[in-house]
Design a protein around this motif. Sequence first.
Motif, PDB file in Angstrom:
ATOM      1  N   TYR A 241     -16.161   3.611   2.770  1.00  0.00           N
ATOM      2  CA  TYR A 241     -14.777   3.752   3.217  1.00  0.00           C
ATOM      3  C   TYR A 241     -14.334   2.521   4.004  1.00  0.00           C
ATOM      4  O   TYR A 241     -13.240   1.975   3.777  1.00  0.00           O
ATOM      5  N   GLN A 242     -15.187   2.034   4.917  1.00  0.00           N
ATOM      6  CA  GLN A 242     -14.835   0.875   5.727  1.00  0.00           C
ATOM      7  C   GLN A 242     -14.700  -0.384   4.871  1.00  0.00           C
ATOM      8  O   GLN A 242     -13.830  -1.228   5.118  1.00  0.00           O
ATOM      9  N   VAL A 243     -15.551  -0.538   3.856  1.00  0.00           N
ATOM     10  CA  VAL A 243     -15.455  -1.676   2.937  1.00  0.00           C
ATOM     11  C   VAL A 243     -14.115  -1.637   2.200  1.00  0.00           C
ATOM     12  O   VAL A 243     -13.421  -2.652   2.071  1.00  0.00           O
ATOM     13  N   ALA A 244     -13.755  -0.447   1.703  1.00  0.00           N
ATOM     14  CA  ALA A 244     -12.488  -0.297   0.983  1.00  0.00           C
ATOM     15  C   ALA A 244     -11.299  -0.549   1.906  1.00  0.00           C
ATOM     16  O   ALA A 244     -10.305  -1.173   1.505  1.00  0.00           O
ATOM     17  N   LEU A 245     -11.403  -0.072   3.139  1.00  0.00           N
ATOM     18  CA  LEU A 245     -10.327  -0.271   4.107  1.00  0.00           C
ATOM     19  C   LEU A 245     -10.180  -1.756   4.443  1.00  0.00           C
ATOM     20  O   LEU A 245      -9.056  -2.270   4.550  1.00  0.00           O
ATOM     21  N   GLU A 247     -10.923  -4.223   2.472  1.00  0.00           N
ATOM     22  CA  GLU A 247     -10.325  -4.885   1.314  1.00  0.00           C
ATOM     23  C   GLU A 247      -8.832  -4.602   1.230  1.00  0.00           C
ATOM     24  O   GLU A 247      -8.043  -5.482   0.879  1.00  0.00           O
ATOM     25  N   TRP A 248      -8.422  -3.388   1.576  1.00  0.00           N
ATOM     26  CA  TRP A 248      -7.001  -3.041   1.569  1.00  0.00           C
ATOM     27  C   TRP A 248      -6.225  -3.911   2.566  1.00  0.00           C
ATOM     28  O   TRP A 248      -5.165  -4.460   2.249  1.00  0.00           O
ATOM     29  N   LYS A 249      -6.786  -4.082   3.761  1.00  0.00           N
ATOM     30  CA  LYS A 249      -6.135  -4.910   4.775  1.00  0.00           C
ATOM     31  C   LYS A 249      -6.080  -6.371   4.321  1.00  0.00           C
ATOM     32  O   LYS A 249      -5.087  -7.069   4.556  1.00  0.00           O
ATOM     33  N   ALA A 250      -7.146  -6.829   3.677  1.00  0.00           N
ATOM     34  CA  ALA A 250      -7.171  -8.203   3.162  1.00  0.00           C
ATOM     35  C   ALA A 250      -6.121  -8.388   2.074  1.00  0.00           C
ATOM     36  O   ALA A 250      -5.453  -9.428   2.006  1.00  0.00           O
ATOM     37  N   TYR A 251      -5.954  -7.371   1.240  1.00  0.00           N
ATOM     38  CA  TYR A 251      -4.955  -7.427   0.171  1.00  0.00           C
ATOM     39  C   TYR A 251      -3.537  -7.522   0.753  1.00  0.00           C
ATOM     40  O   TYR A 251      -2.723  -8.353   0.317  1.00  0.00           O
ATOM     41  N   LEU A 252      -3.248  -6.710   1.773  1.00  0.00           N
ATOM     42  CA  LEU A 252      -1.927  -6.740   2.405  1.00  0.00           C
ATOM     43  C   LEU A 252      -1.670  -8.105   3.060  1.00  0.00           C
ATOM     44  O   LEU A 252      -0.566  -8.657   2.950  1.00  0.00           O
ATOM     45  N   SER A 253      -2.693  -8.642   3.728  1.00  0.00           N
ATOM     46  CA  SER A 253      -2.559  -9.945   4.368  1.00  0.00           C
ATOM     47  C   SER A 253      -2.327 -11.041   3.332  1.00  0.00           C
ATOM     48  O   SER A 253      -1.509 -11.951   3.529  1.00  0.00           O
TER      49      SER A 253
END
Length: 364
Positions: A241-245, A247-253
Motif C-alpha cells: 500500500y505504501q509503495v502504491a501511495l 507512486e501515486w504522489k510521484a505521479y501527481l508531482s
Amino acid sequence: MKRIEVEKRSIFIGLAGSHGYGLNRPDSDLDYRGVFIAPKEYYLGFSTVEQKENGWDTEPGIFPFLDGNKDTVIYELRKIIQLLSGANPNVLELLWLKQYPYITEVGQHLIKHRKLFLSKKVKHTYSGYAFAQIKKMESHRKWLLNPPKSKPLPSDFKIESEEPLSKEELNAFLEYLYLIIRGKIEFLEESEQLYKLLTADIDFKGVLKQYTLPDDTLETTQKFTNSRKDFIRLLQRSQSYQVALREWKAYLSWQENRNPDRAEMERKSGFDLKHGMHCIRLLRSGLEILRSEEITVDRRDAGDSEDLRAILQGQYSYEEVMKMAEDLVAEMDKVYQVSTLPHRPDVEQINQLCIELVEMQGWN
C-alpha cells in the motif's frame, strides 16, 4: 553558514550541468558546484555543515556570477571527500570540469590529486546512477501509456478491518529485521563476504525499506522476529500500500511540475528523453573511466555530444536507447575485468590529502 562566509572559504567553483557537458541550449540554466573549507569551530567544536545550497538570491556575497542563481551547491571539504571516495558520479566530474570561474591554490592542489579518487567502484556507481535514470524513464513511460486512475486505498490491498501500518512503523520494524539478520551472520566465518556486502557494498537496509517483502520470505521473517503470522501479513500488505501511495504522489508531482516542452517531447516519443540521454552519458562515462583512468565531462571532447543531443531530440526510440544501455553494461562488465584501476581508493592517501588541504587553507 552565511553565503559570504562560504564564498570567502571556497577553494573552487566550477560550471557544471549541461554547460559542463557541452550540451547546453540558449535557455539552459547555469549550474555551479564548488568546494569550501569550514572554519575552525566546525572542525573542533559542535557546529556541523555539509553544504550550502540556498541563499544565493537573498544573502550578500562576493561572487557576482552567483547572485540570484538557485542552481548552486558548494560542498564542505569533508563532505565532498566522502562523496569522491565513494565514486559519486555527480561529484567526481567536478574535478575534471573545463571552466572554473573561481579557483585557488588549494583548489588546484585538490584537482592535482584527483586520480586518487578513481577506482573500479565507478562501474557500480555509474551503472547504478544510469539504472536510476532507467527506472524514472520506465515510471514515466508507464504513466504515459497507462496512467493511474485514482488514489490507492488500503482495501485495494486486502486491508479491511485494521489500519495499515504507517511508514514510520514499517521502517522501525524493518530496521529491527535488518539488525537481526546482520547479527545472525556477523560471526559466521563462511558468511564473511555476505556480511561485507550486507554492511558496506550495498544499502541492504535501504532495499528492505524500498521493496515489499516477497511471499517466500514471510515465514522466515516471522520466525526471525518472533512475530504473529497475521502481523507479518499486515506488514507485507502495508508495504504494498505504501509503495502504491508513494507512486501515486510521484505521479501527481510529475503531472504538476514537468516542463511543458519536455512533456510534449515525452508525449511524442513515449519516454523521457532527458533521462534516456543521461542514462547513456553515465554508462559511456563509466566505461571511459575504466579504460582511460580519466573523466571526460565535456561530451564534445568525448565525441558523442551530437549523438546525445539526438537522443534529447527524439531521434532514437525507447527500444533503441534501452538496447544501447544493455550493450554498454555488457561492455562495462568486460572492461572491468581488465581495468588497471584499483578496486578501492587508498583511504590513507585521501585522508592525508584532506589534512593537507585544511592546513593550506588555514583558519583565518
